[in-house]
Design a protein around this motif. Structure first.
Motif, PDB file in Angstrom:
ATOM      1  N   MET A   1       0.827  -1.202   0.000  1.00 37.32           N
ATOM      2  CA  MET A   1       0.000   0.000   0.000  1.00 37.32           C
ATOM      3  C   MET A   1       0.866   1.260   0.000  1.00 37.32           C
ATOM      4  SD  MET A   1      -3.127   0.729   2.605  1.00 37.32           S
ATOM      5  CE  MET A   1      -2.308   1.659   3.878  1.00 37.32           C
ATOM      6  N   GLY A   2       2.147   1.106   0.220  1.00 39.11           N
ATOM      7  CA  GLY A   2       3.022   2.272   0.256  1.00 39.11           C
ATOM      8  C   GLY A   2       2.943   2.983   1.589  1.00 39.11           C
ATOM      9  N   LEU A   3       3.672   4.052   1.714  1.00 40.60           N
ATOM     10  CA  LEU A   3       3.663   4.798   2.971  1.00 40.60           C
ATOM     11  C   LEU A   3       2.332   5.511   3.144  1.00 40.60           C
ATOM     12  CD1 LEU A   3       7.215   6.395   2.959  1.00 40.60           C
ATOM     13  CD2 LEU A   3       6.350   4.674   4.526  1.00 40.60           C
ATOM     14  N   HIS A   4       1.792   5.418   4.322  1.00 40.72           N
ATOM     15  CA  HIS A   4       0.568   6.152   4.591  1.00 40.72           C
ATOM     16  C   HIS A   4       0.794   7.031   5.808  1.00 40.72           C
ATOM     17  CE1 HIS A   4       0.073   3.130   7.699  1.00 40.72           C
ATOM     18  NE2 HIS A   4       0.211   2.216   6.778  1.00 40.72           N
ATOM     19  N   PRO A   5       0.006   8.104   5.936  1.00 37.20           N
ATOM     20  CA  PRO A   5       0.164   8.986   7.086  1.00 37.20           C
ATOM     21  C   PRO A   5      -0.289   8.286   8.367  1.00 37.20           C
ATOM     22  CG  PRO A   5      -1.480   9.849   5.535  1.00 37.20           C
ATOM     23  CD  PRO A   5      -1.062   8.512   5.042  1.00 37.20           C
ATOM     24  N   GLN A   6      -0.115   8.971   9.452  1.00 35.45           N
ATOM     25  CA  GLN A   6      -0.498   8.401  10.746  1.00 35.45           C
ATOM     26  C   GLN A   6      -2.010   8.208  10.812  1.00 35.45           C
ATOM     27  OE1 GLN A   6       1.076  11.319  13.392  1.00 35.45           O
ATOM     28  NE2 GLN A   6       3.164  10.541  13.244  1.00 35.45           N
ATOM     29  N   LEU A   7      -2.391   7.078  11.394  1.00 36.63           N
ATOM     30  CA  LEU A   7      -3.811   6.746  11.542  1.00 36.63           C
ATOM     31  C   LEU A   7      -4.172   6.750  13.023  1.00 36.63           C
ATOM     32  CD1 LEU A   7      -3.981   3.652   9.152  1.00 36.63           C
ATOM     33  CD2 LEU A   7      -4.812   5.952   8.664  1.00 36.63           C
ATOM     34  N   ILE A   8      -5.457   7.000  13.293  1.00 45.07           N
ATOM     35  CA  ILE A   8      -5.975   6.889  14.656  1.00 45.07           C
ATOM     36  C   ILE A   8      -7.080   5.843  14.644  1.00 45.07           C
ATOM     37  CG2 ILE A   8      -7.048   8.071  16.608  1.00 45.07           C
ATOM     38  CD1 ILE A   8      -5.996  10.720  15.460  1.00 45.07           C
ATOM     39  N   PRO A 239      -7.653   8.300  -3.057  1.00 48.83           N
ATOM     40  CA  PRO A 239      -6.363   7.841  -2.524  1.00 48.83           C
ATOM     41  C   PRO A 239      -6.422   7.573  -1.018  1.00 48.83           C
ATOM     42  CG  PRO A 239      -6.079   9.813  -3.874  1.00 48.83           C
ATOM     43  CD  PRO A 239      -7.553   9.631  -3.683  1.00 48.83           C
ATOM     44  N   ALA A 240      -5.784   6.494  -0.601  1.00 46.83           N
ATOM     45  CA  ALA A 240      -5.737   6.132   0.820  1.00 46.83           C
ATOM     46  C   ALA A 240      -5.171   7.283   1.655  1.00 46.83           C
ATOM     47  CB  ALA A 240      -4.926   4.856   1.018  1.00 46.83           C
ATOM     48  N   GLN A 241      -4.180   7.998   1.077  1.00 47.25           N
ATOM     49  CA  GLN A 241      -3.569   9.131   1.791  1.00 47.25           C
ATOM     50  C   GLN A 241      -4.613  10.169   2.194  1.00 47.25           C
ATOM     51  OE1 GLN A 241      -0.279   9.901   2.406  1.00 47.25           O
ATOM     52  NE2 GLN A 241       0.946   8.544   1.137  1.00 47.25           N
ATOM     53  N   GLU A 242      -5.501  10.493   1.253  1.00 44.28           N
ATOM     54  CA  GLU A 242      -6.536  11.517   1.498  1.00 44.28           C
ATOM     55  C   GLU A 242      -7.493  11.056   2.601  1.00 44.28           C
ATOM     56  OE1 GLU A 242      -8.802  12.670  -1.952  1.00 44.28           O
ATOM     57  OE2 GLU A 242      -6.978  13.215  -3.055  1.00 44.28           O
ATOM     58  N   ILE A 243      -7.892   9.786   2.502  1.00 43.19           N
ATOM     59  CA  ILE A 243      -8.839   9.243   3.480  1.00 43.19           C
ATOM     60  C   ILE A 243      -8.192   9.187   4.861  1.00 43.19           C
ATOM     61  CG2 ILE A 243     -10.122   7.158   4.136  1.00 43.19           C
ATOM     62  CD1 ILE A 243     -10.537   6.797   1.042  1.00 43.19           C
ATOM     63  N   ALA A 244      -6.932   8.775   4.898  1.00 43.83           N
ATOM     64  CA  ALA A 244      -6.206   8.711   6.171  1.00 43.83           C
ATOM     65  C   ALA A 244      -6.133  10.096   6.804  1.00 43.83           C
ATOM     66  CB  ALA A 244      -4.801   8.153   5.951  1.00 43.83           C
ATOM     67  N   ALA A 245      -5.782  11.092   5.995  1.00 41.37           N
ATOM     68  CA  ALA A 245      -5.634  12.461   6.515  1.00 41.37           C
ATOM     69  C   ALA A 245      -6.969  13.001   7.033  1.00 41.37           C
ATOM     70  CB  ALA A 245      -5.071  13.374   5.431  1.00 41.37           C
ATOM     71  N   GLN A 246      -8.054  12.772   6.275  1.00 39.88           N
ATOM     72  CA  GLN A 246      -9.354  13.330   6.678  1.00 39.88           C
ATOM     73  C   GLN A 246      -9.925  12.600   7.895  1.00 39.88           C
ATOM     74  OE1 GLN A 246     -11.019  16.154   5.246  1.00 39.88           O
ATOM     75  NE2 GLN A 246     -12.058  15.909   7.221  1.00 39.88           N
ATOM     76  N   THR A 247      -9.829  11.266   7.928  1.00 39.33           N
ATOM     77  CA  THR A 247     -10.387  10.544   9.078  1.00 39.33           C
ATOM     78  C   THR A 247      -9.573  10.850  10.334  1.00 39.33           C
ATOM     79  OG1 THR A 247      -9.162   8.523   8.470  1.00 39.33           O
ATOM     80  CG2 THR A 247     -11.458   8.682   7.742  1.00 39.33           C
ATOM     81  N   ARG A 248      -8.273  11.068  10.155  1.00 37.74           N
ATOM     82  CA  ARG A 248      -7.451  11.446  11.307  1.00 37.74           C
ATOM     83  C   ARG A 248      -7.878  12.824  11.839  1.00 37.74           C
ATOM     84  NH1 ARG A 248      -2.757  11.607   9.059  1.00 37.74           N
ATOM     85  NH2 ARG A 248      -2.306  13.821   9.142  1.00 37.74           N
ATOM     86  N   LEU A 249      -8.063  13.756  10.917  1.00 37.23           N
ATOM     87  CA  LEU A 249      -8.506  15.099  11.299  1.00 37.23           C
ATOM     88  C   LEU A 249      -9.869  15.042  11.995  1.00 37.23           C
ATOM     89  CD1 LEU A 249      -7.987  18.194  11.156  1.00 37.23           C
ATOM     90  CD2 LEU A 249      -9.239  18.176   8.984  1.00 37.23           C
TER      91      LEU A 249
END
Length: 258
Positions: A1-8, A239-249
């Protein structure tokens, strides 16, 4: 999946005894998977102290204190007064896990309703969000929340209809999804994940319960959260990156995390 941002992980029972054998390793696996924070909701008063200790030991874990509707035999009326004291003294990120569950044997709906409303009242008093469990009770939960305007919170492992989802979102609530959405037959859940506004969605594992399809029949753990993220990405063609960033926010805003 490649690098993804931090998840909560927006909902994880990491204090559960099933993690006693390998909690540190499970935490390391979660961190390696990018899951840097977890919301830890309580289910009964006897377990509040262990959640408190767990979150003191691990700064990325955030406590929530409450009385879960499935454990009615464990709850005493005086636990509501104790909960008020805990909320005042400990300053957790939320109240819960609370709610209504009309699926269990002998649901005692009136007692569930009393306990739920008492916790909603405390959430209002202490200006905290609520973590809500709603099984076969989404309509009753919505009707109850209408009597507590201004509260904020999340419905964890959301299982209601699309119409109910939009009503909850209009009331300012977030909807959280986890393992169940990974099952092919979960057509309704998948449609919700695909169509609801991302600004109102959270991702969770509900560990050690509700594992995804890849871990069916096994203990669930926070390290598997990227599998939920990946499915969100596929369903939404985003993109997973976008979803990760928004759900984290979303999670940070709801629980006022730094």
């Amino acid at each position: 999946m490649g690098l993804h941002p931090q998840l909560i992980d927006a909902h994880c029972h990491f204090d559960d005894a099933s993690f006693d054998v390998d909690r540190q390793q499970a935490l390391s696996r979660a961190e390696q998977a990018g899951v840097t924070q977890q919301i830890i909701p309580a289910i009964k008063a006897a377990w509040w102290p262990r959640i408190k200790q767990l979150c003191l030991d691990h700064p990325g874990l955030h406590p929530s204190y409450g009385l879960h509707p499935m454990f009615l035999t464990d709850h005493q009326d005086e636990h509501i007064d104790q909960l008020s004291e805990w909320l005042a003294a400990e300053q957790p990120v939320a109240v819960g896990e609370c709610g209504l569950d009309f699926y269990i044997e002998d649901p005692q709906p009136e007692r569930q309703q009393r306990l739920f409303e008492a916790q909603l009242e405390l959430a209002g008093r202490y200006d905290l969000p609520v973590i809500i469990h709603a099984r076969r009770s989404v309509e009753e939960v919505i009707n109850t929340l209408r009597r507590f305007p201004g509260l904020r919170g999340m419905l964890h492992s959301y299982s209601g209809s699309e119409q109910q989802a939009h009503r909850l979102i209009e009331m300012g609530f977030y909807l959280s999804f986890g393992g169940p959405v990974t099952y092919e037959r979960a057509k309704r859940l998948r449609h919700l994940v695909k169509s609801l506004p991302l600004e109102s969605l959270l991702i969770e594992t509900d560990s050690p319960d509700q594992p995804d399809t890849q871990h069916r029949g096994e203990r669930n753990e926070p390290a598997y959260l990227p599998l939920i993220l990946e499915l969100f990405s596929q369903l939404r063609s985003q993109p997973a990156q976008e979803i990760a960033a928004q759900t984290r926010l979303n999670t940070q805003q709801l629980f006022r995390l730094q």
